[in-house]
Design a protein around this motif. Structure first.
Motif, PDB file in Angstrom:
ATOM      1  N   LEU A   8       0.830  -1.210   0.000  1.00 12.73           N
ATOM      2  CA  LEU A   8       0.000   0.000   0.000  1.00 12.73           C
ATOM      3  C   LEU A   8       0.865   1.261   0.000  1.00 12.73           C
ATOM      4  O   LEU A   8       0.582   2.220  -0.724  1.00 12.73           O
ATOM      5  CB  LEU A   8      -0.945  -0.003   1.202  1.00 12.73           C
ATOM      6  N   ASP A   9       1.934   1.257   0.813  1.00  8.99           N
ATOM      7  CA  ASP A   9       2.846   2.409   0.840  1.00  8.99           C
ATOM      8  C   ASP A   9       3.523   2.599  -0.512  1.00  8.99           C
ATOM      9  O   ASP A   9       3.673   3.725  -0.996  1.00  8.99           O
ATOM     10  CB  ASP A   9       3.912   2.239   1.929  1.00  8.99           C
ATOM     11  N   ASP A  10       3.925   1.483  -1.122  1.00 10.75           N
ATOM     12  CA  ASP A  10       4.572   1.550  -2.428  1.00 10.75           C
ATOM     13  C   ASP A  10       3.609   2.117  -3.477  1.00 10.75           C
ATOM     14  O   ASP A  10       3.991   2.968  -4.288  1.00 10.75           O
ATOM     15  CB  ASP A  10       5.062   0.160  -2.845  1.00 10.75           C
ATOM     16  N   ALA A  11       2.359   1.668  -3.439  1.00  9.45           N
ATOM     17  CA  ALA A  11       1.358   2.178  -4.384  1.00  9.45           C
ATOM     18  C   ALA A  11       1.161   3.674  -4.191  1.00  9.45           C
ATOM     19  O   ALA A  11       1.119   4.443  -5.160  1.00  9.45           O
ATOM     20  CB  ALA A  11       0.038   1.437  -4.204  1.00  9.45           C
ATOM     21  N   LYS A  12       1.071   4.122  -2.926  1.00 13.09           N
ATOM     22  CA  LYS A  12       0.878   5.547  -2.641  1.00 13.09           C
ATOM     23  C   LYS A  12       2.078   6.364  -3.137  1.00 13.09           C
ATOM     24  O   LYS A  12       1.910   7.403  -3.776  1.00 13.09           O
ATOM     25  CB  LYS A  12       0.679   5.769  -1.143  1.00 13.09           C
ATOM     26  N   ASP A  13       3.294   5.880  -2.865  1.00 19.24           N
ATOM     27  CA  ASP A  13       4.493   6.596  -3.311  1.00 19.24           C
ATOM     28  C   ASP A  13       4.550   6.691  -4.834  1.00 19.24           C
ATOM     29  O   ASP A  13       4.904   7.728  -5.391  1.00 19.24           O
ATOM     30  CB  ASP A  13       5.756   5.898  -2.786  1.00 19.24           C
ATOM     31  N   THR A  14       4.207   5.602  -5.500  1.00 22.19           N
ATOM     32  CA  THR A  14       4.246   5.601  -6.961  1.00 22.19           C
ATOM     33  C   THR A  14       3.175   6.535  -7.533  1.00 22.19           C
ATOM     34  O   THR A  14       3.417   7.242  -8.512  1.00 22.19           O
ATOM     35  CB  THR A  14       4.072   4.168  -7.500  1.00 22.19           C
ATOM     36  N   MET A  15       2.003   6.566  -6.897  1.00 22.84           N
ATOM     37  CA  MET A  15       0.945   7.489  -7.340  1.00 22.84           C
ATOM     38  C   MET A  15       1.371   8.937  -7.109  1.00 22.84           C
ATOM     39  O   MET A  15       1.092   9.808  -7.936  1.00 22.84           O
ATOM     40  CB  MET A  15      -0.366   7.177  -6.626  1.00 22.84           C
ATOM     41  N   ASP A  16       2.060   9.194  -5.998  1.00 21.89           N
ATOM     42  CA  ASP A  16       2.607  10.536  -5.752  1.00 21.89           C
ATOM     43  C   ASP A  16       3.562  10.928  -6.885  1.00 21.89           C
ATOM     44  O   ASP A  16       3.549  12.069  -7.353  1.00 21.89           O
ATOM     45  CB  ASP A  16       3.357  10.588  -4.410  1.00 21.89           C
ATOM     46  N   GLY A  17       4.376   9.976  -7.315  1.00 19.60           N
ATOM     47  CA  GLY A  17       5.300  10.223  -8.417  1.00 19.60           C
ATOM     48  C   GLY A  17       4.567  10.558  -9.705  1.00 19.60           C
ATOM     49  O   GLY A  17       4.988  11.428 -10.469  1.00 19.60           O
ATOM     50  N   ALA A  18       3.447   9.881  -9.937  1.00 21.05           N
ATOM     51  CA  ALA A  18       2.644  10.158 -11.139  1.00 21.05           C
ATOM     52  C   ALA A  18       2.091  11.582 -11.091  1.00 21.05           C
ATOM     53  O   ALA A  18       2.066  12.283 -12.114  1.00 21.05           O
ATOM     54  CB  ALA A  18       1.511   9.145 -11.265  1.00 21.05           C
ATOM     55  N   ILE A  19       1.670  12.021  -9.905  1.00 14.26           N
ATOM     56  CA  ILE A  19       1.159  13.396  -9.747  1.00 14.26           C
ATOM     57  C   ILE A  19       2.282  14.411  -9.988  1.00 14.26           C
ATOM     58  O   ILE A  19       2.091  15.416 -10.681  1.00 14.26           O
ATOM     59  CB  ILE A  19       0.552  13.595  -8.334  1.00 14.26           C
ATOM     60  N   LYS A  20       3.466  14.145  -9.436  1.00 12.76           N
ATOM     61  CA  LYS A  20       4.603  15.066  -9.631  1.00 12.76           C
ATOM     62  C   LYS A  20       4.947  15.176 -11.116  1.00 12.76           C
ATOM     63  O   LYS A  20       5.204  16.268 -11.614  1.00 12.76           O
ATOM     64  CB  LYS A  20       5.816  14.591  -8.830  1.00 12.76           C
ATOM     65  N   HIS A  21       4.947  14.033 -11.797  1.00 10.44           N
ATOM     66  CA  HIS A  21       5.239  14.040 -13.234  1.00 10.44           C
ATOM     67  C   HIS A  21       4.176  14.844 -13.991  1.00 10.44           C
ATOM     68  O   HIS A  21       4.503  15.627 -14.888  1.00 10.44           O
ATOM     69  CB  HIS A  21       5.308  12.602 -13.763  1.00 10.44           C
ATOM     70  N   LEU A  22       2.917  14.664 -13.619  1.00 10.55           N
ATOM     71  CA  LEU A  22       1.823  15.409 -14.248  1.00 10.55           C
ATOM     72  C   LEU A  22       2.037  16.910 -14.080  1.00 10.55           C
ATOM     73  O   LEU A  22       1.888  17.675 -15.037  1.00 10.55           O
ATOM     74  CB  LEU A  22       0.484  14.994 -13.638  1.00 10.55           C
ATOM     75  N   ILE A  23       2.387  17.330 -12.887  1.00 11.25           N
ATOM     76  CA  ILE A  23       2.588  18.757 -12.616  1.00 11.25           C
ATOM     77  C   ILE A  23       3.725  19.311 -13.474  1.00 11.25           C
ATOM     78  O   ILE A  23       3.619  20.409 -14.020  1.00 11.25           O
ATOM     79  CB  ILE A  23       2.817  18.991 -11.108  1.00 11.25           C
ATOM     80  N   ILE A  24       4.794  18.531 -13.628  1.00  6.76           N
ATOM     81  CA  ILE A  24       5.911  18.970 -14.475  1.00  6.76           C
ATOM     82  C   ILE A  24       5.447  19.109 -15.920  1.00  6.76           C
ATOM     83  O   ILE A  24       5.729  20.104 -16.587  1.00  6.76           O
ATOM     84  CB  ILE A  24       7.094  17.978 -14.375  1.00  6.76           C
ATOM     85  N   GLU A  25       4.708  18.116 -16.414  1.00 10.21           N
ATOM     86  CA  GLU A  25       4.236  18.153 -17.805  1.00 10.21           C
ATOM     87  C   GLU A  25       3.257  19.308 -18.030  1.00 10.21           C
ATOM     88  O   GLU A  25       3.319  19.976 -19.058  1.00 10.21           O
ATOM     89  CB  GLU A  25       3.591  16.824 -18.199  1.00 10.21           C
ATOM     90  N   LEU A  26       2.369  19.555 -17.073  1.00 12.33           N
ATOM     91  CA  LEU A  26       1.425  20.670 -17.222  1.00 12.33           C
ATOM     92  C   LEU A  26       2.155  22.016 -17.150  1.00 12.33           C
ATOM     93  O   LEU A  26       1.719  22.984 -17.761  1.00 12.33           O
ATOM     94  CB  LEU A  26       0.330  20.598 -16.160  1.00 12.33           C
ATOM     95  N   GLY A  27       3.252  22.062 -16.420  1.00 11.58           N
ATOM     96  CA  GLY A  27       4.043  23.292 -16.341  1.00 11.58           C
ATOM     97  C   GLY A  27       4.623  23.694 -17.683  1.00 11.58           C
ATOM     98  O   GLY A  27       4.892  24.866 -17.927  1.00 11.58           O
ATOM     99  N   LYS A  28       4.803  22.718 -18.560  1.00  8.83           N
ATOM    100  CA  LYS A  28       5.343  23.001 -19.897  1.00  8.83           C
ATOM    101  C   LYS A  28       4.291  23.594 -20.826  1.00  8.83           C
ATOM    102  O   LYS A  28       4.615  24.134 -21.872  1.00  8.83           O
ATOM    103  CB  LYS A  28       5.895  21.712 -20.512  1.00  8.83           C
ATOM    104  N   ILE A  29       3.020  23.456 -20.447  1.00  9.09           N
ATOM    105  CA  ILE A  29       1.937  24.000 -21.272  1.00  9.09           C
ATOM    106  C   ILE A  29       1.703  25.437 -20.821  1.00  9.09           C
ATOM    107  O   ILE A  29       1.265  25.678 -19.706  1.00  9.09           O
ATOM    108  CB  ILE A  29       0.652  23.159 -21.114  1.00  9.09           C
ATOM    109  N   ARG A  30       2.006  26.359 -21.700  1.00  6.98           N
ATOM    110  CA  ARG A  30       1.935  27.764 -21.292  1.00  6.98           C
ATOM    111  C   ARG A  30       0.503  28.234 -21.149  1.00  6.98           C
ATOM    112  O   ARG A  30      -0.397  27.782 -21.847  1.00  6.98           O
ATOM    113  CB  ARG A  30       2.719  28.651 -22.242  1.00  6.98           C
ATOM    114  N   ALA A  31       0.327  29.159 -20.244  1.00  5.89           N
ATOM    115  CA  ALA A  31      -1.027  29.638 -19.956  1.00  5.89           C
ATOM    116  C   ALA A  31      -1.114  31.150 -20.095  1.00  5.89           C
ATOM    117  O   ALA A  31      -1.724  31.818 -19.275  1.00  5.89           O
ATOM    118  CB  ALA A  31      -1.430  29.210 -18.550  1.00  5.89           C
ATOM    119  N   GLY A  32      -0.470  31.675 -21.124  1.00  6.70           N
ATOM    120  CA  GLY A  32      -0.565  33.109 -21.357  1.00  6.70           C
ATOM    121  C   GLY A  32       0.469  33.926 -20.597  1.00  6.70           C
ATOM    122  O   GLY A  32       0.808  35.018 -20.994  1.00  6.70           O
ATOM    123  N   LYS A  33       0.965  33.383 -19.493  1.00  7.37           N
ATOM    124  CA  LYS A  33       1.982  34.074 -18.705  1.00  7.37           C
ATOM    125  C   LYS A  33       3.332  33.435 -18.973  1.00  7.37           C
ATOM    126  O   LYS A  33       3.431  32.226 -19.147  1.00  7.37           O
ATOM    127  CB  LYS A  33       1.670  33.977 -17.206  1.00  7.37           C
TER     128      LYS A  33
END
Length: 186
Positions: A8-33
């Motif tokens: 369960l801890d491993d699953a949670k840590d890996t899901m956290d990693g997926a969220i961090k990766h998502l945030i990095i990828e969304l950061g590359k999509i510019r939003a006018g600023k």
């Protein structure tokens, strides 16, 4: 049982990693600023190897519509400018010999919708990753029944994995709604 908690801890840590990766990828999509993340992933040849621009220059945003890139070594300024021009970011950098400035143009409605679509694709990828992590965790838990762990304990653990998955999918949806609002804001 300790082994179940590890899965369960491993699953949670890996899901956290997926969220961090998502945030990095969304950061590359510019939003006018203007944002330094817009240049993430761009590389130049530096002493014979491909190097991220962030490792050879400082990138600042003096205002909401401008990126300023100051290389650590003046001799690579043209390489940085060329990498920006050749990227598919659609920027026209200007080079004054000391610094490169990029004026980030405002987004039109059509471009905003395209960026929202790109963000949705990243969101879907993140959801798929989280669901795959859930499946891996459940498969690992099911193997425990062959090792003598009671089926009731495994079932309750699978329910915990599902709750964890649901909470991460909800986080992903929340991240998307914030990014969509940011992109569509004029």
């Amino acid at each position: 049982m300790e082994e179940i908690e590890l899965y369960l801890d491993d699953a949670k840590d890996t899901m956290d990693g997926a969220i961090k990766h998502l945030i990095i990828e969304l950061g590359k999509i510019r939003a006018g600023k203007a944002s330094p993340q817009m240049l993430e992933g761009l590389q130049i040849e530096y002493y014979g190897s491909m190097t991220p621009i962030q490792n050879v220059a400082t990138i600042n945003t003096p205002d909401a519509r401008t990126l300023a890139i100051k290389p650590f070594e003046k001799k690579i300024i043209n390489d940085i400018e060329k990498a920006i021009r050749n990227s598919n970011l659609g920027f026209s950098p200007s080079n004054d010999g000391e610094m490169i400035r990029i004026s980030v143009p405002p987004l039109n409605e059509e471009r905003r919708r395209e960026l929202v679509k790109r963000a949705k694709n990243e969101i879907e990828t993140a959801k798929i990753n989280v669901r795959n992590i859930r499946q891996d965790a459940n498969n690992s838990l099911r193997k425990l029944t062959k090792e003598g762990v009671s089926e009731d304990l495994v079932k309750s653990s699978e329910e915990r994995v599902q709750k964890l998955t649901d909470s991460f999918v909800a986080k992903i949806e929340q991240i998307f709604s914030v990014k969509e609002k940011e992109i569509m804001e004029v």
